[in-house]
Design a protein around this motif. Structure first.
Motif, PDB file in Angstrom:
ATOM      1  N   UNK A   1       0.809  -1.209   0.099  1.00 47.84           N
ATOM      2  CA  UNK A   1       0.129  -0.044   0.060  1.00 47.84           C
ATOM      3  C   UNK A   1       0.926   1.153  -0.042  1.00 47.84           C
ATOM      4  N   UNK A   2       1.990   1.330   0.959  1.00 49.83           N
ATOM      5  CA  UNK A   2       2.738   2.483   0.912  1.00 49.83           C
ATOM      6  C   UNK A   2       4.063   2.628   0.148  1.00 49.83           C
ATOM      7  N   UNK A   3       4.369   1.519  -0.153  1.00 50.92           N
ATOM      8  CA  UNK A   3       5.763   1.632  -0.818  1.00 50.92           C
ATOM      9  C   UNK A   3       5.829   1.069  -2.295  1.00 50.92           C
TER      10      UNK A   3
ATOM     11  N   UNK B   1      19.590  -4.534   4.609  1.00 49.71           N
ATOM     12  CA  UNK B   1      20.730  -3.751   4.271  1.00 49.71           C
ATOM     13  C   UNK B   1      22.135  -4.226   4.624  1.00 49.71           C
ATOM     14  N   UNK B   2      22.323  -4.714   5.839  1.00 48.67           N
ATOM     15  CA  UNK B   2      23.690  -5.161   6.344  1.00 48.67           C
ATOM     16  C   UNK B   2      23.867  -6.440   5.679  1.00 48.67           C
TER      17      UNK B   2
ATOM     18  N   UNK C   1      24.510  -6.431   1.949  1.00 50.65           N
ATOM     19  CA  UNK C   1      25.858  -5.797   1.532  1.00 50.65           C
ATOM     20  C   UNK C   1      26.946  -6.872   1.855  1.00 50.65           C
TER      21      UNK C   1
ATOM     22  N   UNK D   1      21.964  -2.555  14.028  1.00 57.52           N
ATOM     23  CA  UNK D   1      21.322  -1.360  13.968  1.00 57.52           C
ATOM     24  C   UNK D   1      21.005  -0.706  15.243  1.00 57.52           C
TER      25      UNK D   1
ATOM     26  N   UNK E   1      18.898   2.506  17.378  1.00 54.40           N
ATOM     27  CA  UNK E   1      17.942   3.774  17.039  1.00 54.40           C
ATOM     28  C   UNK E   1      18.589   4.977  16.645  1.00 54.40           C
ATOM     29  N   UNK E   2      19.826   5.374  17.245  1.00 55.39           N
ATOM     30  CA  UNK E   2      20.556   6.511  16.999  1.00 55.39           C
ATOM     31  C   UNK E   2      21.883   6.197  16.988  1.00 55.39           C
TER      32      UNK E   2
END
Lengths: 341, 341, 341, 341
Positions: D23-25, D130-131, D134, D257, D259-260
């Motif tokens: 729906x969104x992507x 992603x990780x 790669x 990963x 959050x910041x």
């Protein structure tokens, strides 16, 4: 719960960003109308996000009774006028920064907001960044003790064209304005004095156009803390966005975001990801979050997270920095605040 | 190969550091004599490192025919005089920084070095740090392109006593002097202008004594690059020592050193090591390396790696910063150079 | 305080390492005699560290009444014999690993230590590494809860010559023996079962000589925890030495050490330092620390930090791994312990 | 370009994830019908994403002529049957993993895909992370040389209920199945032999139910490389997902990963973010990407990125691991492939 009906003035890059945020990430709002002086741009945006109405005159939005809130995404010189007309027509306003390049217009916009009681949020999206926001919360909660130093590094991946640099108001108003707002956000108070060092090291044509492309600006905050911002129009390794707050109990510092956490170890060395290159990649989540909080403030009441004071002070600091650079001396913020009517 | 015979004037902390470096790490040199006005200190140092002779009068070293080189590790006001007498007696000199607090004395020391042809190295050990040295080499080799921004963060773990702060010449001469030298080392050229922002945020008694404990100083380099240094007398998390050079092709930046690389992951978060707390822990290797290079320059000929020009310019920048802070304006380095006889 | 007089048997690389540690870092001890079957090597080591006596027969050390402790740094097949003779002569012993390649000899060495009451320390220096030691302490103190998983990565920068690989006892006895000891150190208990997977992927001549150069070994610990070690004889990026302990409350994990903390950001990516390449560079501090603790245990009394049990069990695990690889099945440690007389 | 009409069977968590992605992507696709045996769940999903039709019988989707592709998101025992019926009805299929717990059913599904020529993709989303992605690309491109070691760590933040653990097929089929697929993805080939070590250390009730909650499994790959996977049902610090590939030219390794990127430096230490806690948070982007590639493969032709061979082999490895654990011996993959009809 009621859905917020939003009109978007300006179908350029930032108008598209907000349309995307609302369409895909904020079920409490929907875009009902978009306008742009460029009809093709308005129509394309409407088609892309399934928006029912589009046009070329922003007054169509201002007069549309079903519109609850207006996002002002048009060129800077039109911001204040559109925001004022929208508020007078009973619409809440989200206004891109800078609100205006003159203090008089920003102050008038503030007055109208107060008179009409409409919400007025300014688009300093970086406050909503995961990294910067975390640092600010740590400082605000006292985890770092009394704030003593604020440091911001902000470097673009590529310089703008000399024409753009000349017409944009210059590095301080066009680029460092984000960092001025961030500095006050992190320190938790306003700035009282500014000293600017600048040079044209990246592209001599920027210097010829009277602007700088590299700058270091120091700040004195109301609470006694000191700050420094460094900007460059070109970082060979990508979009460099870091903040650091140092206080009596410690320091919080954010690194750049990369695409992955992968490190590659070879005989040549250890390689890891560059910072994300493009501002939309780096800051997309913050654009969504600022809009989510605007929608919530309108629907549920309460303060907008970034008010017109931030819109005013960021422009004031940019002007003070420009004056400091021109006059080669520290400039008190009060000189600018009192100097312009 | 010949062994270099070294005499050490001053048996305090730094005298001990150099005695240890030579005894354990530099087989090409040996310490043959040490003096200190405090006989007990001289004797203790001699005993600790098996040094055959000690005394209380530095002239015993200056007159000792077997001494090839003198390390001046006494209090600052005596540096220049001892260095000058040693050079006149035909000894090479390694002199701790600052060489003197007056430009006149530093210039005289330089003159004597030139007249006598003796080697004269100034003790800016941080140039030999593994992290800072790597950043400098990358810049000097051109790997970063043209240097545009130099940033230095230097924060002590704990403030000195207010008495010490008052008597030491103040933050710029006592603490930031290292960073002034580092800035020129990293940029590869001298500084032309300085602007200083300072405050007493750590300990009000330091402010009452007329000094600052927190400062941000911006620099303009001869080659057009801009720089900034931030200092604090107290970092709750330890000794914070970071440098960053940004150029047209990229950036090199060093993090602090910790004791281990271990990270601990628990429900409370991820914890890693604080920066090394004490300057000897952090910089011990650099003290060894500066001495190794001094010994090599004397034995093999060639330039010392840190000459008297660095000793002069670091004091000049400290004075310019103090004047800038007092007069609240940017100060040109030439004002100081020409202002003091 | 009394100074410990030490004799060193074996003037090869590791003998030099210990001589250096004692001479430069451990004032409580001194080396008074060194022997090596190669007279030149013994003489060179003596000259390098100012040792008063040297010779070619280790019995000169065993019989020297002024020698308090003997460091056994000779080739592996001679370790046990020399250690036994030294202890019978009333000397404390520091013995390099492996103590022997047969369990019988190791057990005999242990018996003599018990009979004579002499201290006997085995040279597992990695236990004294800053990173690994920190992880172990966290586990032992309970900060990670009950230990559930132990992971060790250990990869050499370059493979040995095929001749050496063949004669050294093979990867498990020559290289992974360190990791077997480390695994038990980290888990805080012995291993009960071993399964080994191995291959010759680095150099086919190692495979032709009947050995492997790449291996993964799983471990079952007495306390129920599980473990895994991976080894390679060649890591293109340097000496890869990492440990990880995972428990009910969290995980502690160490990264490799690099020469600097500098990162270089360019258009090509972000580059940082490779792991230190050479084992002496990586582990020099741990060699000093193991010797310091041996000297302290002898002078002040108390247990040596690495006893003969560690020397025995590491060889047992290496043998179990070899048997597992040959028989393609998990092997219980008791099979090896009971299988060899 | 044509839009792909998708039907979703199963309105649970993963059905919702895919509905949201599309729906969104993924503008090239839309969900036109959803079914679930639980009517309320189907209706809620339809309402949430504006899907025009919903029901309780998956045959409504199979028979719907406008449906181009079916996403099989129902419980595992129904996967194969629904996939087969959908393909026979001329629909392309995206099937969640595991395709089935029996090899017979998976093989039948594969046969039907071949006979009908329909696309059949299996939902191993982590390949699109992603990780991990790669790392795999670096290995596949040869940047690491010949692959020699593959290491995977995969630990859940919290254990499932003992009831779920018992009914799910056990740790190897329910949890490590992802890692088996990842191992073959990273190594670029199939596995030939498996050895499993397991224990119940997290929750004794899991052990009482006949399962393990902690496991280490070693792998031998067809290309000669070796591999190891470690799993735990509970990591106190969050969802631990790391992969590492080591080859003749180097290593690529991904970290978790957070959050910041913010680090907080205080007297207590340096704190940074824990790994993301929840699998949807950690892997949401990979769910979008696997669906985007499925849609593209159907619309534009070409291979699906994860075919039925991956669906088969991951189950085979899980069964081999279970057998290895039960029989305490390494198990060849061919034993399982040939053992089950």
């Amino acid at each position: 719960m009621k859905t917020l009906n939003v009109g978007i003035v300006g179908a350029g890059r930032i108008g598209n960003v907000h349309a995307q945020s609302i369409t895909y990430h904020i079920p409490q709002a929907r875009v009902v109308r978009v306008t742009d002086v460029n009809a093709q741009a308005a129509q394309a945006l409407a088609a892309r996000y399934g928006i029912p109405a589009w046009g070329t005159d922003y007054m169509e939005i201002v007069r549309d009774p079903q519109v609850d809130a207006v996002l002002v995404c048009s060129p800077t010189p039109t911001h204040a006028q559109i925001a004022i007309e929208a508020m007078r027509a009973g619409k809440h306003v989200f206004c891109e920064k800078p609100v205006d390049l003159t203090l008089a217009k920003i102050r008038e916009t503030a007055r109208v907001a107060q008179e009409t009681g409409m919400k007025l949020q300014v688009g300093f999206n970086r406050r909503f960044d995961h990294n910067h926001g975390r640092v600010q919360r740590l400082a605000a909660e006292g985890a770092l003790g009394a704030v003593e130093l604020v440091k911001i590094t902000s470097r673009d991946p590529e310089p703008p064209s000399p024409e753009y640099a000349a017409s944009s108001g210059g590095l301080f108003l066009d680029m460092m304005i984000h960092d001025f707002d961030m500095a006050m956000f992190l320190a938790g108070c306003d700035v009282t004095e500014v000293y600017a060092l600048g040079a044209s090291l990246v592209d001599p044509r920027i210097g010829q156009a009277g602007d700088v492309d590299t700058a270091i600006v120091t700040l004195t905050f109301e609470n006694g803390a000191l700050g420094v911002i460094d900007n460059s129009r070109r970082a060979a390794y990508g979009y460099d966005q870091r903040v650091e707050v140092f206080g009596s109990l410690g320091m919080a510092a954010g690194e750049n975001d990369g695409d992955t956490t992968v490190r590659v170890f070879t005989a040549q060395g250890v390689a890891s990801d560059k910072p994300k290159y493009f501002f939309l990649e780096r800051y997309m989540d913050s654009f969504v979050e600022e809009m989510r909080q605007f929608v919530r403030a309108v629907l549920e009441g309460g303060e907008v997270p970034v008010g017109i004071h931030a819109g005013l002070m960021s422009v004031v600091l940019a002007k003070a920095a420009k004056q400091s650079l021109d006059e080669r001396r520290p400039v008190r913020v009060s000189e600018v605040l009192e100097g312009e009517a």
